[in-house]
Design a protein around this motif. Sequence first.
Motif, PDB file in Angstrom:
ATOM      1  N   PHE A 122       0.877  -1.174   0.000  1.00  0.00           N
ATOM      2  CA  PHE A 122       0.000   0.000   0.000  1.00  0.00           C
ATOM      3  C   PHE A 122       0.917   1.227   0.000  1.00  0.00           C
ATOM      4  O   PHE A 122       1.725   1.399   0.910  1.00  0.00           O
ATOM      5  CB  PHE A 122      -0.878   0.027   1.248  1.00  0.00           C
ATOM      6  N   PHE A 164      -1.295  -0.807  -4.109  1.00  0.00           N
ATOM      7  CA  PHE A 164      -2.535  -0.136  -3.720  1.00  0.00           C
ATOM      8  C   PHE A 164      -2.195   1.315  -3.407  1.00  0.00           C
ATOM      9  O   PHE A 164      -1.116   1.622  -2.900  1.00  0.00           O
ATOM     10  CB  PHE A 164      -3.137  -0.789  -2.475  1.00  0.00           C
ATOM     11  N   ARG A 217      -7.809   3.416  -2.288  1.00  0.00           N
ATOM     12  CA  ARG A 217      -8.590   2.326  -1.698  1.00  0.00           C
ATOM     13  C   ARG A 217      -8.460   2.247  -0.178  1.00  0.00           C
ATOM     14  O   ARG A 217      -9.002   1.338   0.449  1.00  0.00           O
ATOM     15  CB  ARG A 217      -8.174   0.976  -2.323  1.00  0.00           C
TER      16      ARG A 217
END
Length: 324
Positions: A44, A108, A133
């Motif tokens: 992420f 992400f 997200r």
Amino acid sequence: MKILDMHCDTLGIAMRDYENFSLLKNEASVDFQKMQKGNYMGQFFAMFLPPRQFAERMGRTLPEDDEMIRIMSSTLYRELEKHSDLIAFAGNAADLEKNNKDGKMSAFLTIEDGRSVEGSFEKLQGYYDLGVRLISLTWNYANCFGSPNSLDKEVMNTSLTQFGKEAIEWMNDKGIIVDVSHLSDGGFFDVAKLSKKPFVASHSNCRALSNHQRNLTDEMIPLMANAGGVAGINFAPAFLAEDITSKDSLVSDMVRHIKHFVKVGGIECVGMGSDFDGIGGNLEVKDASMMQMIFEALRKEGFSEDQIEKIAYTNVLRVIKETL
Ligand SMILES: [Zn+2]
């Protein structure tokens, strides 16, 4: 052992010279080559919005929040396109699984400090469309979602704002993970009560072991676990060590925190949230290529392969499946 890590600040480093910044190979702790060497399934990438007060005090002016978000997201997308043989964007579990099947890692995109949302559902939708997200609702200052973690009791007990409460439902419905790292304790309990989906503390440890306000208490951990959520182990010395003034980030302390999460919330509530490139100190796990050291240490402590797998990636994978 594959890895899914919920937080790094490498895109913040990219801001310094984004036109020339490489995510393939750089001097930071995270790049695609180091991730590959470390056996990552995904990372992420946070777009951290630095506090304006700090920049102004240093005599610097920051671009507007949405300009910073544009720069950081386009830097990530440019690098993903350049190295599409290694890694690709993921917006949900299906993307992640497809990338994995194709032999690629996944990236992400997240926002750290929801202040740029400015209380607007249209802006939230815009960030979703950009690929965001996960949103860390606050950083260390109050914003449209709520108040930050703080040593000031009044601030620490502050609830989410009305918008913050409504935004939880919106994010649950749309498919944006709610992140409580940096949030006030009062805000945490609101999220635990209101969220219909698992939520995460993407980069926070246990307050019982390191008495820092950024960490989760033993009251919070089971609430997060019961909601299906996960906390990512943060490698910052101040959140890991018993002495929060320590400058040493040690694998043995990560193991202590993992064991405590497991004891208080069960094996399914802990994952990885290194905070690489957002932290200082003497890091024993210096970069993404060295992550397996942690799993090796867990093996020595008697954790089974199945348990280590949960901590390394399947707990986070479960949250992705249930939320996005
Ligand atoms: Zn952070």
